[in-house]
Enzyme design. Sequence first.
Site, PDB file in Angstrom:
ATOM      1  CE1 TYR A   1      -3.764   2.330   0.699  1.00  0.00           C
ATOM      2  CE2 TYR A   1      -2.612   2.984   2.740  1.00  0.00           C
ATOM      3  CZ  TYR A   1      -3.726   3.109   1.886  1.00  0.00           C
ATOM      4  OH  TYR A   1      -4.645   4.216   2.106  1.00  0.00           O
TER       5      TYR A   1
ATOM      6  CE  LYS B   1      -3.854   5.090  -1.012  1.00  0.00           C
ATOM      7  NZ  LYS B   1      -4.827   5.312  -2.020  1.00  0.00           N
TER       8      LYS B   1
END
Length: 720
Positions: free
Chosen positions: A162, A166
């Site tokens: 993640y 991101k």
Amino acid sequence: MDQLRFDGRVAVVTGAGGGLGKAYALLLGSRGAKVVVNDLGGARDGAGKSNFADAVVKEIKDKGGVAVADYNSVVEGEKIIKTALDNFGRIDILINNAGILRDKSFQKMSDQDWDLIQAVHLKGAFKTTQAAWETFKKQKYGRVIMTSSNAGIFGNFGQVNYSAAKLGLVGLANTLSIEGAKYNIKVNTIVPTAASRLTEDILPPDMFEAMKPELIAPVVAYMVHESFEASGEVIDSTLGYASKTHFIRSNGTPLKHKPSDPVTIESVREFWPKVVDMRNGKHIDRIAEVTVDLVEKLQEFDERSKQDAAIGRESYWSSYSYNAKDLALYALGVGASVANPGDLKFLYESHDQFAALPTFFVLAGMCMEAPVVPKAMPPGKHADFSNILHGEQYIEFVEGFPGTEGVFETRTYVVDILDKGSSAIAIVNSEIYQDKRLIFRTQQHIFVVGQGGFGGPRGSGKAVDVQAVPKRSPDAVVEQQTSKDQAALYRLSGDLNPLHIDPNVAQISGYKQPILHGLSSLGFAARHVLAKYGNNDPLSVKALKARFAKPVEPGQTLVTEMWAEGSRAHFQTRVKETGNIVIAGAYMDFKNNIGGSGASPAPASTGLKSDGLFAKITEEVSKNPAKAKGVNGVFLYNITENGKTVKKWTLDLKNANVYEGEPKAGKADTTMTVSDTDLIEIASGTINPQVAFMKGKLKISGNIMLAQKLGPLLKSEAKL
Ligand code: NAI
């Protein structure tokens, strides 16, 4: 206040079935945008599919808005954009918000968990934005949001997949903001923190309650409004608070002392503290600036190294910034008081003549941290804070008088170490630049106690010496008592040596009580002289020199005795209570005559030796204008005799024009002040211009680098 509306705009919000996306869709729908509510409707980890979006569409419509649902995955972004175009005929706003989580500690992270997260966050934003890009370009309008996360910016345990995706979105937005610039496509990034199903087990329950997505929606809505002009920004928002994040680069450093030195692992280690020193860090907006910045710094490094080579000493560069508050604090430290109306202009920033006291600028040359003196000591001799004393101080304004705030670059170097028998004296010059122009210079004599006897010189041609005061009784005397808190106040201007405040340190150093800073006493005396002979106008001052003879105790009364001699005011200061002279052999030079015995005007000068030189230069320049224009500068020569300017010459090489007097148009790039005799010696090669400069025979203000270009030209054309 006018409402910011979105009438006529079509917005796509991905992942808008719940959480943040839903709040964005509802807000935009309520402000007139037609909204495509996209949501795949899967579980938190992306599994499954359902029609979450319908409820959001219904809510928008119930409130009188226009919306359609879309159930495609962002991985097939083109289908979502098609929904917008099919239903509304256009797309103006794209909020890439859809997201899932697949948290695992790093070693347990499977390919599938990695790939799926990259697919939904990074590839999903890529696909959807790319599908809309064509329309944005054609209509020359687009507003795009990427959704990043603090997990990406700072890292977060268990979220490698993640975090990577991101922060990848920030990179995507950075480049798209550049590619979209000329089409009025603005691409910005939101870093939200909000209560949603993604955070329900991460945020503490009371925080969860407060972190409503509705508090972030207005931030995102503003960033997609047509009035929002910024692009490439990263905005963090939560709890009704917003802030911006961006990268800062340190000023950095060459990894060597001189351009010819090698870069080694050891030199990298030596310079590492400067590599990572963020104090003067700055943000760089465009990739091209990285190179420009670096090239400029390396050029500067080269130039500075050449200057060092010319004097055979290593310089120390530092920067010094000051503002109105520093000036007022300093003025209080040197005895300015509202009780004296003439002092108000040094204390009150809104006074119409607010100005710095000339002695304030001595501070920019102090460089207490500069390692130059310890490094310059002869073998076996040492200097550190325990054995040095400030012996003498000089300051000379070269170009104008600095303003009431600013930043200086200061070059400090030792010019000589004198052997005075038991002690040594380091003569330390500082040149203070602003925007690469030399504004003023200072010289300090640093007394190094007990470190003499190394067979060095007793005097130096580079030292600016004190001058004995005239034998007659003083022309004027001014008396002022210092306050008990004088040293406590003065130290706040930067010299925090405990000797001036701590009774124990003072006693160990052999004093009854903390003593006043020599520079504070000098500041008092200089104020007295300025008021008496300079019309209290700092701009009238050219230079100042003083020797610190004895310490002053805070609370004692200073008596400044002054003598006017032409454009020079000699002065010395005594302590009234003891009669001791504490500042000796001092003088302040003014731009104008101040009266007294030396006040006779300079004799009018007719034929100068340098007239022939300028005639020769005029001839050469007219013969070869292209070469002259190559220098591309306007030079003003002030030719002096007995310290007075007797003639001025302008070398306007931009226009290949040489004439007597000041530049007829504009300002000189470089002004050189030199005596008639010295100029002839420089031109004939008897003295090296660099040496003349160091000795103060040739004064250069303005663009010094340009003067170096002139050097060879002047010499080659001046074969007398
Ligand atoms: P959420 O789970 O309520 O909303 C995400 C929505 O995206 C869900 O409705 C989900 O069905 C949808 N979605 C998932 N995969 C999709 C796909 N392939 N195609 C279309 N839709 C899909 O979570 P939340 O918190 O509202 O998250 C929104 C965004 O904000 C996400 O990108 C998340 O990573 C990001 N974010 C949220 C933070 C928070 O504190 N809530 C913190 C940092 C970032």
